[in-house]
Design an enzyme around this catalytic site. Structure first.
Site: not given
Length: 172
Positions: A57, A59, A87, A90
């Site tokens: 992801h 992040e 999420c 993260c």
């Protein structure tokens, strides 16, 4: 607008431009930057599909980049800017990295945990507090993701029509 709000918008524009890297690779267009003392120390964008990595992801990629650049997995006093609400994975990575603030653009009603679901950063059992700022350039961030999924749905419809036409020709 305060100086901090202006800085938040500046860095969110950076995150939005990184989201373009993800979109150009066919990934969900999410971008993130880690900023420390007014300088970008980490950049990332989504690439779990092309990278065959469920943790890739934006992040997490930005945190990895920042930690490598500073030579420490702790990013004390750093802020993370991301185009969509984080999420669970993260958010957990941000807590472990000791991020000071997360600033995000668009809310994520299904999987976001900063405000939409569970308020993860506010849980009393968390061993570090991450301050949350939401809604920075929310419209632009939301529009980028909405446009991506609209195009993707249109492409899938067109593909289905082509398959149906080919099937009719083959039967015909």
């Amino acid at each position: 607008m305060t100086e901090l709000q202006a800085q938040d918008e500046l860095w969110m524009h950076e995150a939005l431009s990184l989201a373009d890297h993800a979109e150009n690779a066919g990934e969900v267009p999410v971008g993130a930057v880690v900023v420390l003392n007014g300088e970008v120390i980490g950049e990332g964008w989504n690439h779990p599909i092309s990278g065959h990595d469920p943790t890739a992801h934006a992040e997490v990629m930005a945190l990895r980049d920042a930690a490598t650049r500073v030579g420490n997995y702790r990013l004390v006093d750093a802020d993370l800017y991301v185009t969509i609400e984080p999420c669970t994975m993260c958010a957990g990575a941000m807590v472990h990295a000791r991020i000071r603030r997360v600033v995000y653009g668009a809310s994520e009603e299904k999987a976001g945990v900063a405000n939409s679901n569970g308020l993860l950063f506010d849980q009393p059992w968390m061993n570090h507090r991450v301050d949350v700022v939401s809604g920075v350039l929310a419209e632009e961030c939301s529009q980028k993701i909405s446009n991506f999924f609209s195009r993707r749905r249109a492409e899938k419809r067109a593909q289905r029509k082509e398959q149906q036409a080919a099937k009719k020709l083959a039967e015909g």
